[in-house]
Design a protein around this motif. Structure first.
Motif, PDB file in Angstrom:
ATOM      1  N   THR A 120      30.381  60.072 -62.837  1.00  0.00           N
ATOM      2  CA  THR A 120      30.240  59.240 -61.643  1.00  0.00           C
ATOM      3  C   THR A 120      31.013  59.831 -60.471  1.00  0.00           C
ATOM      4  O   THR A 120      30.547  59.819 -59.322  1.00  0.00           O
ATOM      5  CB  THR A 120      30.750  57.812 -61.927  1.00  0.00           C
ATOM      6  OG1 THR A 120      30.031  57.272 -63.021  1.00  0.00           O
ATOM      7  CG2 THR A 120      30.586  56.912 -60.717  1.00  0.00           C
ATOM      8  N   LEU A 121      32.194  60.371 -60.740  1.00  0.00           N
ATOM      9  CA  LEU A 121      33.010  60.974 -59.685  1.00  0.00           C
ATOM     10  C   LEU A 121      32.292  62.157 -59.058  1.00  0.00           C
ATOM     11  O   LEU A 121      32.199  62.258 -57.825  1.00  0.00           O
ATOM     12  CB  LEU A 121      34.358  61.408 -60.254  1.00  0.00           C
ATOM     13  CG  LEU A 121      35.278  62.172 -59.297  1.00  0.00           C
ATOM     14  CD1 LEU A 121      35.574  61.359 -58.044  1.00  0.00           C
ATOM     15  CD2 LEU A 121      36.573  62.563 -60.003  1.00  0.00           C
ATOM     16  N   TRP A 122      31.762  63.064 -59.884  1.00  0.00           N
ATOM     17  CA  TRP A 122      31.085  64.237 -59.336  1.00  0.00           C
ATOM     18  C   TRP A 122      29.822  63.837 -58.577  1.00  0.00           C
ATOM     19  O   TRP A 122      29.504  64.423 -57.538  1.00  0.00           O
ATOM     20  CB  TRP A 122      30.755  65.235 -60.447  1.00  0.00           C
ATOM     21  CG  TRP A 122      31.961  65.936 -60.990  1.00  0.00           C
ATOM     22  CD1 TRP A 122      32.439  65.893 -62.268  1.00  0.00           C
ATOM     23  CD2 TRP A 122      32.863  66.771 -60.261  1.00  0.00           C
ATOM     24  NE1 TRP A 122      33.576  66.652 -62.382  1.00  0.00           N
ATOM     25  CE2 TRP A 122      33.860  67.204 -61.165  1.00  0.00           C
ATOM     26  CE3 TRP A 122      32.930  67.201 -58.928  1.00  0.00           C
ATOM     27  CZ2 TRP A 122      34.898  68.045 -60.784  1.00  0.00           C
ATOM     28  CZ3 TRP A 122      33.974  68.036 -58.540  1.00  0.00           C
ATOM     29  CH2 TRP A 122      34.946  68.454 -59.459  1.00  0.00           C
ATOM     30  N   THR A 126      39.563  45.052 -59.619  1.00  0.00           N
ATOM     31  CA  THR A 126      40.983  45.178 -59.266  1.00  0.00           C
ATOM     32  C   THR A 126      41.209  46.108 -58.081  1.00  0.00           C
ATOM     33  O   THR A 126      42.327  46.159 -57.559  1.00  0.00           O
ATOM     34  CB  THR A 126      41.799  45.691 -60.459  1.00  0.00           C
ATOM     35  OG1 THR A 126      41.388  47.018 -60.794  1.00  0.00           O
ATOM     36  CG2 THR A 126      41.634  44.784 -61.665  1.00  0.00           C
ATOM     37  N   VAL A 127      40.179  46.852 -57.660  1.00  0.00           N
ATOM     38  CA  VAL A 127      40.385  47.848 -56.592  1.00  0.00           C
ATOM     39  C   VAL A 127      39.523  47.580 -55.363  1.00  0.00           C
ATOM     40  O   VAL A 127      39.428  48.421 -54.472  1.00  0.00           O
ATOM     41  CB  VAL A 127      40.115  49.278 -57.110  1.00  0.00           C
ATOM     42  CG1 VAL A 127      41.034  49.597 -58.283  1.00  0.00           C
ATOM     43  CG2 VAL A 127      38.662  49.486 -57.507  1.00  0.00           C
ATOM     44  N   ARG A 128      38.909  46.403 -55.298  1.00  0.00           N
ATOM     45  CA  ARG A 128      38.059  46.099 -54.147  1.00  0.00           C
ATOM     46  C   ARG A 128      38.830  46.099 -52.837  1.00  0.00           C
ATOM     47  O   ARG A 128      38.251  46.261 -51.761  1.00  0.00           O
ATOM     48  CB  ARG A 128      37.385  44.741 -54.356  1.00  0.00           C
ATOM     49  CG  ARG A 128      36.261  44.773 -55.367  1.00  0.00           C
ATOM     50  CD  ARG A 128      35.698  43.389 -55.629  1.00  0.00           C
ATOM     51  NE  ARG A 128      34.659  43.428 -56.650  1.00  0.00           N
ATOM     52  CZ  ARG A 128      34.207  42.358 -57.278  1.00  0.00           C
ATOM     53  NH1 ARG A 128      34.703  41.153 -56.990  1.00  0.00           N
ATOM     54  NH2 ARG A 128      33.258  42.451 -58.205  1.00  0.00           N
ATOM     55  N   HIS A 129      40.135  45.881 -52.916  1.00  0.00           N
ATOM     56  CA  HIS A 129      40.968  45.868 -51.719  1.00  0.00           C
ATOM     57  C   HIS A 129      41.128  47.243 -51.099  1.00  0.00           C
ATOM     58  O   HIS A 129      41.502  47.363 -49.932  1.00  0.00           O
ATOM     59  CB  HIS A 129      42.365  45.335 -52.079  1.00  0.00           C
ATOM     60  CG  HIS A 129      43.091  46.233 -53.045  1.00  0.00           C
ATOM     61  ND1 HIS A 129      43.866  47.295 -52.642  1.00  0.00           N
ATOM     62  CD2 HIS A 129      43.138  46.234 -54.405  1.00  0.00           C
ATOM     63  CE1 HIS A 129      44.366  47.895 -53.702  1.00  0.00           C
ATOM     64  NE2 HIS A 129      43.944  47.279 -54.795  1.00  0.00           N
ATOM     65  N   PHE A 130      40.875  48.320 -51.882  1.00  0.00           N
ATOM     66  CA  PHE A 130      41.169  49.665 -51.397  1.00  0.00           C
ATOM     67  C   PHE A 130      40.181  50.043 -50.304  1.00  0.00           C
ATOM     68  O   PHE A 130      38.993  49.740 -50.405  1.00  0.00           O
ATOM     69  CB  PHE A 130      41.122  50.665 -52.557  1.00  0.00           C
ATOM     70  CG  PHE A 130      41.926  51.904 -52.300  1.00  0.00           C
ATOM     71  CD1 PHE A 130      43.305  51.890 -52.451  1.00  0.00           C
ATOM     72  CD2 PHE A 130      41.310  53.067 -51.881  1.00  0.00           C
ATOM     73  CE1 PHE A 130      44.062  53.026 -52.194  1.00  0.00           C
ATOM     74  CE2 PHE A 130      42.056  54.215 -51.624  1.00  0.00           C
ATOM     75  CZ  PHE A 130      43.440  54.190 -51.777  1.00  0.00           C
ATOM     76  N   PRO A 131      40.637  50.731 -49.249  1.00  0.00           N
ATOM     77  CA  PRO A 131      39.782  50.940 -48.077  1.00  0.00           C
ATOM     78  C   PRO A 131      38.701  52.002 -48.211  1.00  0.00           C
ATOM     79  O   PRO A 131      37.897  52.169 -47.287  1.00  0.00           O
ATOM     80  CB  PRO A 131      40.785  51.329 -46.986  1.00  0.00           C
ATOM     81  CG  PRO A 131      41.944  51.908 -47.714  1.00  0.00           C
ATOM     82  CD  PRO A 131      42.028  51.145 -49.008  1.00  0.00           C
ATOM     83  N   SER A 132      38.643  52.735 -49.320  1.00  0.00           N
ATOM     84  CA  SER A 132      37.599  53.752 -49.507  1.00  0.00           C
ATOM     85  C   SER A 132      37.145  53.731 -50.958  1.00  0.00           C
ATOM     86  O   SER A 132      37.792  53.127 -51.814  1.00  0.00           O
ATOM     87  CB  SER A 132      38.149  55.145 -49.161  1.00  0.00           C
ATOM     88  OG  SER A 132      39.010  55.616 -50.193  1.00  0.00           O
ATOM     89  N   PRO A 133      36.021  54.401 -51.261  1.00  0.00           N
ATOM     90  CA  PRO A 133      35.718  54.652 -52.669  1.00  0.00           C
ATOM     91  C   PRO A 133      36.919  55.326 -53.325  1.00  0.00           C
ATOM     92  O   PRO A 133      37.615  56.129 -52.677  1.00  0.00           O
ATOM     93  CB  PRO A 133      34.503  55.583 -52.609  1.00  0.00           C
ATOM     94  CG  PRO A 133      33.865  55.267 -51.293  1.00  0.00           C
ATOM     95  CD  PRO A 133      34.996  54.967 -50.359  1.00  0.00           C
ATOM     96  N   VAL A 134      37.182  55.005 -54.584  1.00  0.00           N
ATOM     97  CA  VAL A 134      38.440  55.448 -55.167  1.00  0.00           C
ATOM     98  C   VAL A 134      38.250  55.868 -56.617  1.00  0.00           C
ATOM     99  O   VAL A 134      37.443  55.286 -57.353  1.00  0.00           O
ATOM    100  CB  VAL A 134      39.502  54.326 -55.048  1.00  0.00           C
ATOM    101  CG1 VAL A 134      39.087  53.078 -55.826  1.00  0.00           C
ATOM    102  CG2 VAL A 134      40.876  54.795 -55.471  1.00  0.00           C
ATOM    103  N   VAL A 177      36.385  55.220 -61.788  1.00  0.00           N
ATOM    104  CA  VAL A 177      35.853  55.416 -60.437  1.00  0.00           C
ATOM    105  C   VAL A 177      35.210  54.135 -59.946  1.00  0.00           C
ATOM    106  O   VAL A 177      34.480  53.453 -60.682  1.00  0.00           O
ATOM    107  CB  VAL A 177      34.807  56.550 -60.417  1.00  0.00           C
ATOM    108  CG1 VAL A 177      34.220  56.731 -59.007  1.00  0.00           C
ATOM    109  CG2 VAL A 177      35.426  57.860 -60.898  1.00  0.00           C
ATOM    110  N   ASP A 178      35.473  53.800 -58.706  1.00  0.00           N
ATOM    111  CA  ASP A 178      34.744  52.765 -57.989  1.00  0.00           C
ATOM    112  C   ASP A 178      34.060  53.464 -56.823  1.00  0.00           C
ATOM    113  O   ASP A 178      34.663  53.703 -55.777  1.00  0.00           O
ATOM    114  CB  ASP A 178      35.701  51.679 -57.485  1.00  0.00           C
ATOM    115  CG  ASP A 178      34.987  50.600 -56.681  1.00  0.00           C
ATOM    116  OD1 ASP A 178      33.803  50.352 -56.966  1.00  0.00           O
ATOM    117  OD2 ASP A 178      35.603  50.036 -55.764  1.00  0.00           O
ATOM    118  N   ALA A 179      32.801  53.833 -57.020  1.00  0.00           N
ATOM    119  CA  ALA A 179      32.092  54.681 -56.061  1.00  0.00           C
ATOM    120  C   ALA A 179      31.501  53.915 -54.887  1.00  0.00           C
ATOM    121  O   ALA A 179      31.225  54.511 -53.841  1.00  0.00           O
ATOM    122  CB  ALA A 179      30.981  55.464 -56.776  1.00  0.00           C
TER     123      ALA A 179
END
Length: 388
Positions: free
Chosen positions: A186-188, A336-344, A384-386
């Motif tokens: 998913t990351l690649w 848990t990571v929806r707060h992050f400002p970019s894909p992570v 990954v949260d793409a």
């Protein structure tokens, strides 16, 4: 999403309790042995060790350069026992106070002297690093996809001494068996969709972990996924081996001067990328804050929002990303990571209690081993949260 309990260090026998009562005393001994600190510094370090296990939280002195920030970060905690503070907060404050105790913030002869520098220097200069860098040559003959997978694995496992560049794209054996979650495909794919954009990398440790991180960054720049990489490091020494700008420069120089021609070429490209701005090193006071990334300030949030992907390295960054809480391990990573400002993306070797994003079968298998799989450093994950 309901919040899970915040991890604290006041439960005897817990991992967090052990950090303060077992790990920190050993660390203090190593720090005092590594540099010839005088009586005043040595006494201050010893007082900190006692205070952090039996005393209450006291704010920094009023003239400390970051006194106002810490006063705000610790609102509601001052005067309470260290163990009653969130584990993430208390552990971060211990390292901030350790810098004070060793004279890092001065004034005085020890101002600006990294108390962890002897450890970092010894690791980077070690003969084992030459062998790991020499192994880069073997990756040159791999097909591009397999080479990319190998470099990602090397960055993931970089803080395990027996696994670094020696891991090839043959994902069998120990490395594959110890991956508890693997979203690398998913990351690649996400990086491929964002070709030509800016990738941010939030670094973890210096030395043998930072080297494969830098080689991966070189691949992102030369292989096409990124037009620019922004590498975020700590603004000051932190958590023993966390990378600062000085550590990045030392690692690039280690690559440039390595006996391996392939490693030397990587170092040369990274040097030129720094010259041209294709690789940018940045920092921010919040990277030494005792808070989760959910609480990052607006200026840092705006910087990271420009990224097509942010890659976070290591256990501490994971704790700050998902929240240092006792989540049910099957809690979806994305929630848990929806707060992050970019894909992570998180590349992490497990060294603390917090974990999310696992399937129930994996949790049952790991729990059935009877080992301390969450904290023993033998397992890792790529999550990954793409946000397509």
């Amino acid at each position: 999403m309901s919040n899970a309990p915040v991890i604290r260090a006041d439960v005897p026998g817990s991992f967090a309790w052990g950090v303060f009562h077992k790990r920190h005393p050993e660390l203090v001994r190593q720090v005092l042995d590594a540099l010839p600190y005088g009586p005043a510094e040595r006494a201050a370090v010893e007082r900190l060790l006692v205070e952090s296990t039996t005393g209450v939280l006291e704010p920094l002195r009023a003239d400390a350069p970051d006194a106002a920030r810490w006063l705000a970060w610790g609102e509601g905690l001052w005067g309470r026992p260290w163990g009653e503070a969130p584990f993430l907060w208390a552990e971060s404050y211990f390292y901030r106070r350790l810098l004070d105790a060793t004279g890092y913030f001065g004034p005085g002869a020890w101002q600006g002297v990294d108390p962890f520098a002897p450890f970092k220097k010894a690791e980077l200069a070690g003969a084992a690093v030459d062998g790991e860098l020499a192994a880069l040559s073997a990756l040159d003959g791999l097909p591009e996809t397999r080479r990319a997978e190998a470099l990602l694995s090397s960055a993931l496992w970089g803080n395990r001494a027996d696994l670094s560049f020696g891991i090839t794209a043959e994902t069998t054996g120990t490395a594959a068996a110890d991956l508890v979650a693997d979203d690398s495909a998913t990351l690649w794919t996400a990086l491929g969709r964002a070709t030509g954009g800016q990738v941010c990398v939030i670094a973890d440790n210096a030395g043998r972990e930072l080297l494969p991180d830098l080689v991966l960054i070189d691949h992102l720049l030369t292989g096409g996924p990124a037009a620019q990489v922004v590498l975020y490091v700590k603004p000051q020494p932190y958590f023993v081996s966390d990378a600062t700008t000085a550590d990045v420069l030392a690692s690039v120089e280690r690559l440039r001067t390595a006996p391996s021609a392939v490693a030397g070429a990587v170092g040369g490209r990274l040097w030129r990328a720094l010259n041209s701005g294709a690789l940018v090193v940045r920092t921010h006071p919040f990277f030494c804050a005792p808070l989760p990334f959910h609480d990052m300030p607006a200026d840092l949030r705006a910087e990271l929002a420009a990224a097509t992907m942010t890659i976070l390295k290591g256990d501490l960054n994971y704790r700050r990303l998902v929240g240092d809480r006792l989540w049910p391990p099957t809690t979806p990573f994305g929630e848990t990571v929806r707060h992050f400002p970019s894909p992570v993306a998180a590349l992490r070797t497990l060294k603390s209690d917090v974990i999310v994003g696992l399937d129930a079968a994996t949790v049952a298998r790991l729990d059935g081993t009877g080992t301390s799989w969450r904290t023993d450093g033998r397992h890792a994950l790529v999550q990954v949260d793409a946000r397509p």
